[in-house]
Design a protein around this motif. Structure first.
Motif, PDB file in Angstrom:
ATOM      1  N   ALA A 101       0.821  -1.234   0.000  1.00  0.00           N
ATOM      2  CA  ALA A 101       0.000   0.000   0.000  1.00  0.00           C
ATOM      3  C   ALA A 101       0.846   1.271   0.000  1.00  0.00           C
ATOM      4  O   ALA A 101       0.388   2.331   0.410  1.00  0.00           O
ATOM      5  CB  ALA A 101      -0.991   0.004   1.176  1.00  0.00           C
ATOM      6  N   ASP A 147      -7.026   2.796   3.092  1.00  0.00           N
ATOM      7  CA  ASP A 147      -6.625   4.195   2.949  1.00  0.00           C
ATOM      8  C   ASP A 147      -5.786   4.596   4.157  1.00  0.00           C
ATOM      9  O   ASP A 147      -6.291   4.665   5.275  1.00  0.00           O
ATOM     10  CB  ASP A 147      -7.898   5.051   2.841  1.00  0.00           C
ATOM     11  CG  ASP A 147      -7.628   6.487   2.458  1.00  0.00           C
ATOM     12  OD1 ASP A 147      -6.716   7.098   3.051  1.00  0.00           O
ATOM     13  OD2 ASP A 147      -8.345   7.015   1.586  1.00  0.00           O
ATOM     14  N   GLY A 149      -3.271   7.202   3.591  1.00  0.00           N
ATOM     15  CA  GLY A 149      -3.000   8.622   3.335  1.00  0.00           C
ATOM     16  C   GLY A 149      -3.751   9.109   2.111  1.00  0.00           C
ATOM     17  O   GLY A 149      -3.432  10.168   1.567  1.00  0.00           O
ATOM     18  N   GLY A 150      -4.705   8.313   1.639  1.00  0.00           N
ATOM     19  CA  GLY A 150      -5.472   8.721   0.456  1.00  0.00           C
ATOM     20  C   GLY A 150      -5.747   7.580  -0.496  1.00  0.00           C
ATOM     21  O   GLY A 150      -6.363   7.766  -1.550  1.00  0.00           O
ATOM     22  N   TYR A 280       3.060  13.442   7.677  1.00  0.00           N
ATOM     23  CA  TYR A 280       2.513  12.133   7.304  1.00  0.00           C
ATOM     24  C   TYR A 280       3.629  11.134   7.000  1.00  0.00           C
ATOM     25  O   TYR A 280       3.634  10.016   7.536  1.00  0.00           O
ATOM     26  CB  TYR A 280       1.585  12.277   6.096  1.00  0.00           C
ATOM     27  CG  TYR A 280       1.222  10.939   5.483  1.00  0.00           C
ATOM     28  CD1 TYR A 280       0.253  10.134   6.055  1.00  0.00           C
ATOM     29  CD2 TYR A 280       1.888  10.470   4.354  1.00  0.00           C
ATOM     30  CE1 TYR A 280      -0.060   8.897   5.514  1.00  0.00           C
ATOM     31  CE2 TYR A 280       1.581   9.230   3.800  1.00  0.00           C
ATOM     32  CZ  TYR A 280       0.611   8.454   4.381  1.00  0.00           C
ATOM     33  OH  TYR A 280       0.323   7.226   3.848  1.00  0.00           O
ATOM     34  N   ARG A 328      11.386   3.101   2.249  1.00  0.00           N
ATOM     35  CA  ARG A 328      10.585   3.520   3.405  1.00  0.00           C
ATOM     36  C   ARG A 328      11.052   2.861   4.690  1.00  0.00           C
ATOM     37  O   ARG A 328      10.999   3.473   5.762  1.00  0.00           O
ATOM     38  CB  ARG A 328       9.111   3.234   3.141  1.00  0.00           C
ATOM     39  CG  ARG A 328       8.595   4.126   2.035  1.00  0.00           C
ATOM     40  CD  ARG A 328       7.121   3.958   1.849  1.00  0.00           C
ATOM     41  NE  ARG A 328       6.657   4.731   0.709  1.00  0.00           N
ATOM     42  CZ  ARG A 328       5.444   5.250   0.614  1.00  0.00           C
ATOM     43  NH1 ARG A 328       4.578   5.059   1.580  1.00  0.00           N
ATOM     44  NH2 ARG A 328       5.097   5.944  -0.444  1.00  0.00           N
TER      45      ARG A 328
HETATM   46  N1  GLN Z   1       0.329   7.479  -1.213  1.00  0.00           N
HETATM   47  C1  GLN Z   1       0.375   7.396   0.215  1.00  0.00           C
HETATM   48  C2  GLN Z   1       1.573   6.579   0.630  1.00  0.00           C
HETATM   49  O1  GLN Z   1       2.243   6.110  -0.214  1.00  0.00           O
HETATM   50  C3  GLN Z   1      -0.881   6.810   0.746  1.00  0.00           C
HETATM   51  C4  GLN Z   1      -0.944   5.350   0.590  1.00  0.00           C
HETATM   52  C5  GLN Z   1      -2.109   4.744   1.282  1.00  0.00           C
HETATM   53  O2  GLN Z   1      -3.067   5.430   1.645  1.00  0.00           O
HETATM   54  N2  GLN Z   1      -1.997   3.451   1.541  1.00  0.00           N
HETATM   55  O3  GLN Z   1       1.845   6.394   1.769  1.00  0.00           O
END
Ligand code: GLN
Length: 447
Positions: A101, A147, A149-150, A280, A328
């Motif tokens: 994700a 979701d 972050g969007g 975030y 990450r």
């Molecule tokens: N694009 C954002 C991220 O990469 C949100 C991803 C999401 O909501 N899973 O963290």
């Protein structure tokens, strides 16, 4: 219904929205038929549904779009998926997604990208791109995504369907493979407000298996435009600069429609939002680095053997995780390490509190807040893959909502024509915590 969905899925294979089919679907459809024949009233009887590939469904592959889970088969079913099945829905398979994700385009998937059905040269959005494509292209009438972050709202806007991110704690996370646990929520994609209401009445509710689950029984319904009268709508100023002309025009048309229905529309400033992206990513990546420590080749999925356990773990993670996930984990570990913790993670948590407080203050004046879901419609495939910061910046309108734990809905509201192709544009409505129902009623009113 199942046969129709399977043939649609087959015909739409080039879109790469679906990564695996559920072998048990036929038997489940028959079991639903038997329940209906016995007189059971099931709200989703026989409805075929695709769920994002980070939601466990017993006996099916759950890869999270990653090579490291290529051979993993779920031993249990996530609460959200189990609730759908209990209500009569048939889970037909798993939808494509960015690896774990992480992403905004579904291009980091080990299965390859999901393509936007409006223009296959463009991204589906992400990370729940496969679920959005599945609904937009009519493979299944509804689908589930997650979701953080969007990832439900942005692909919904890129594909021209509804995408709801519920209040944190409203839908159980039990059985959702964690990315950033304090931000993650499962949410539905649909074509109508009525379908959103139907799904949320099944999905939402307390679950003892999720310690962050709230006691807030769902009461979703849709209404007519009359109910928009007097609704106080705040347009977030910080989202007004930097949008493409078609996004600006769609926002203005939506505001006009609201005014026409009797809503009061005014601008509101939330100055702390300019720190939302930074805060975030400094919270999501540390949480991810911790959550993904479990994928070491010992318990889950694939194992690359080595001369000792350390080498086996290193090789498994090196080969199993793609480049964005590795980036990450490294940044997240760095931000949590002693010496840097105060400068990064701890500061980001303070900004998170300020953002949540600012939203709470704005809701003293407004019933809902509104922004575009994304500053632009679907971008071209490959456009942002070599520039992680540009990809992160695509989330500018959505991440703050997760930091504050609020519900938000992307409404398919218009189109922007780019290079002769009509691309959908979504508008995002944000409500106070636990007022998810208000968003679905508002959507019904706008229809
Ligand atoms: N694009 C954002 C991220 O990469 C949100 C991803 C999401 O909501 N899973 O963290």
């Amino acid at each position: 219904l199942l046969t129709a969905a399977l043939s649609r899925i087959q015909a739409a294979r080039p879109l790469n929205a679906v990564v695996s089919l559920n072998d048990g679907a036929q038997a489940q459809a028959q079991a639903v038929q038997a329940r209906v024949d016995r007189g059971e009233a099931l709200p989703l009887a026989g409805v075929p549904i695709l769920v994002k590939d980070n939601i466990n469904v017993s006996g099916t592959a759950t890869t999270c779009g990653s090579r490291i889970l290529a051979t993993y088969v779920s031993p249990y079913t996530a609460t959200a998926a189990a609730r759908l099945q209990q209500a009569g829905a048939v889970i037909v398979g798993k939808a494509n997604m960015d690896e774990f994700a992480m992403g905004s385009s579904t291009e980091s998937s080990a299965h390859g990208p999901a393509l936007n059905p409006w223009d296959e040269a463009r991204v589906s959005g992400g990370s729940s791109g496969g679920s959005a494509v599945a609904v937009a292209a009519g493979l299944t009438p509804v689908a589930l995504g997650s979701d953080t972050g969007g990832s439900v709202r942005q692909p919904a806007s890129f594909c021209g369907v509804y995408g709801l991110k519920p209040t944190y704690g409203r839908v159980s996370r039990s059985g959702l493979v964690a990315y950033a646990s304090s931000l993650d929520q499962i949410g539905p994609f649909a074509h109508t407000a009525q379908d959103l209401a139907l799904l949320m009445n099944v999905l939402a509710g307390h679950d003892p298996l999720d310690a962050t689950s709230l006691h807030a029984p769902p009461a979703f319904a849709t209404v007519t435009a009359d109910d928009l009268r007097g609704l106080r709508v705040g347009v977030i100023q910080e989202s007004l600069g930097g949008n493409t002309p078609g996004v600006d025009a769609t926002l203005q048309a939506t505001l006009d429609a609201l005014r026409g229905a009797g809503a009061q529309v005014a601008e509101v400033s939330l100055p702390e939002l300019k720190y939302a992206i930074a805060a975030y990513y400094l919270i999501a990546m540390p949480e991810a680095s911790s959550n993904l420590a479990r994928f070491d080749g010992m318990v889950y999925g694939a194992r690359v053997s080595g001369s000792d356990v350390t080498e086996a773990m290193t090789l498994t993670r090196e080969r199993g995780f793609g480049p964005e996930v590795q980036r990450r984990i490294l940044i997240g570990t760095y931000a949590l390490s002693s010496g840097y913790y105060d400068a990064y993670y701890s500061k980001a948590m303070k900004v998170r509190r300020l953002i949540a407080d600012r939203f709470a203050q704005a809701f003293g004046q407004f019933d809902v807040l509104v922004t575009p879901t994304s500053p632009f419609p679907a971008f071209r495939r490959g456009e942002k893959t070599s520039d992680p910061l540009a990809m992160y910046a695509a989330d500018v309108d959505t991440v703050a909502i997760n930091l504050a734990g609020l519900p938000a809905l992307s409404v398919p509201a218009g189109f922007e024509t780019v290079d002769g192709v009509r691309l959908p544009v979504g508008i995002q409505f944000i409500a106070p915590a636990l007022q998810d129902e208000r968003l679905v009623r508002l959507a019904g009113g706008l229809e």
